[in-house]
Scaffold this active site. Structure first.
Site, short mmCIF file in Angstrom:
data_model
loop_
_atom_site.label_atom_id
_atom_site.label_comp_id
_atom_site.label_asym_id
_atom_site.label_seq_id
_atom_site.Cartn_x
_atom_site.Cartn_y
_atom_site.Cartn_z
CE LYS A 1 0.13 0.98 16.52
NZ LYS A 1 -0.22 -0.35 17.08
CD GLN B 1 14.82 7.69 1.60
OE1 GLN B 1 15.77 8.21 1.04
NE2 GLN B 1 13.64 7.52 1.03
CG ASN C 1 5.77 -0.69 -2.42
OD1 ASN C 1 4.72 -1.32 -2.46
ND2 ASN C 1 5.81 0.61 -2.26
CG PHE C 2 12.15 -2.00 -2.86
CD1 PHE C 2 11.39 -0.95 -3.35
CD2 PHE C 2 13.28 -1.69 -2.10
CE1 PHE C 2 11.73 0.37 -3.11
CE2 PHE C 2 13.64 -0.38 -1.86
CZ PHE C 2 12.86 0.65 -2.36
NE ARG D 1 12.14 5.87 13.07
CZ ARG D 1 10.90 6.03 12.61
NH1 ARG D 1 10.18 5.00 12.30
NH2 ARG D 1 10.41 7.23 12.47
CE1 TYR E 1 0.31 2.11 13.05
CE2 TYR E 1 2.46 3.12 12.76
CZ TYR E 1 1.68 2.02 13.06
OH TYR E 1 2.29 0.82 13.38
NE ARG F 1 3.89 -2.97 6.26
CZ ARG F 1 3.57 -3.56 7.40
NH1 ARG F 1 4.22 -3.26 8.50
NH2 ARG F 1 2.60 -4.46 7.45
CB VAL G 1 10.40 -5.27 2.57
CG1 VAL G 1 10.70 -6.72 2.18
CG2 VAL G 1 11.54 -4.71 3.42
#
Length: 324
Positions: free
Chosen positions: A152, A212, A193-194, A280, A148, A189, A191
């Site tokens: 990109k 993180q 997942n949670f 990030r 990925y 991902r 969000v």
């Protein structure tokens, strides 16, 4: 002022971002051709648009040439979550590279403006914080995420070489973490997942110690940024960061989801995946000055809208998030 209607191609148009973009372009009065191979995109994402006479759907894989007539191209086709892009890493690279070549070839033939949905993953595990567009990145070229990340990066190379060699009118957006309704419930991902785990009352899995950091942009804001970039004069090529500069830890995100869902879920911790970035956050100075763009939806409001979507989805599909 009247809007000049254009015929616009959106590759990956049945995906999370693509479906919202198709919707926004239709609202603006354009004709939209949605192209998707449904690897991660879902027909349900665009089902409500099918009756619109300005909307057309085509099943197609961008790794093969496409022969259509359009005025603009948004190239969003590519699985964007680790679960999906690592499922078939060779195909992921092909989608980024061959897909870019095919869409750039189409744009060259049509003399059409074309936008590439690039990613913050081009920065890798950054050694510069926050990340500015002039930072070249810190990417593992042979790791599990490389299909990925490097795909990109190569697509960006192709876009700028077509621009320099063929004077193609290009736009490159580097998209940071985006969330909202129509995220795939099983995309892995953070969000989605949670939220899915919290709604099911299951333990919320945090990879690493949760320190993180990430920055999360609500989908409506992101789409506004893409459209604003496409509408700029030809001299503006990008790359331009699009994301929310508000940074928080993964643990803080998990705690916010638990609070907003009223869940009794507990936090559990697992080893950090290979090459997972420690931090990030976008520097969006260029987006502010060039596009007059910045995110407007606060995280708490965006999470509430996203949770409401997943609650409806669970009612329709059941706890697994899959159709029976």
């Amino acid at each position: 002022m009247s809007i000049v209607s254009r015929r616009i191609l959106v590759t990956g148009g049945a995906g999370f971002l693509g479906s919202h973009l198709c919707e926004r372009l239709l609202e603006a009065g354009h004709d939209v051709l949605c192209v998707d191979n449904y690897f991660t995109g879902r027909r349900d994402n665009v089902a409500h648009l099918i009756g619109n006479p300005r909307f057309e759907v085509m099943r197609h894989d961008v790794t093969f040439p496409l022969y259509v007539e359009v005025d603009e191209i948004y190239n969003l086709a590519c699985p964007a979550s680790p679960v999906h892009y690592q499922h078939d890493p060779v195909q992921t690279t092909k989608t980024s590279v061959h897909g870019a070549i095919n869409m750039l070839g189409l744009a060259k033939r049509l003399r059409a403006r074309i936008l590439q949905a690039s990613t913050s993953e081009v920065y890798g595990d950054p050694q510069v914080h926050p990340q500015r567009e002039d930072y070249w990145g810190h990417v593992n070229p042979i790791g599990y995420r490389s299909c990925y990340d490097e795909g990109k990066r190569c697509a960006e190379t192709l876009f700028f070489d077509y621009h320099r060699q063929h004077r193609l009118r290009i736009k490159v957006a580097r998209i940071f973490n985006t969330y909202g309704p129509r995220m795939h419930p099983n995309d892995g991902r953070v969000v989605s997942n949670f939220i899915m785990q919290a709604l099911a009352g299951e333990p919320i899995t945090i990879y690493g110690d949760g320190s993180q950091t990430r920055s999360f942009c609500y989908v409506d804001d992101l789409i506004s940024g893409l459209v604003a970039l496409m509408e700029t004069e030809d001299a503006v090529t990008g790359p331009i960061n699009l994301g929310n500069p508000v940074e928080l830890s993964i643990r803080e995100l998990a705690e916010a989801v638990i609070e907003l869902t009223g869940s009794s879920s507990e936090l559990v911790f697992a080893p950090l995946p290979h090459d997972d970035p420690v931090q990030r956050r976008p520097d969006i100075t260029l987006a502010r000055s060039t596009l007059g763009w910045q995110p407007r939806v606060a995280l708490r409001e965006g999470l509430q809208r996203t949770i409401a979507y997943f609650e409806r989805l669970r009612d329709e599909l059941g706890p697994s998030g899959r159709k029976p």
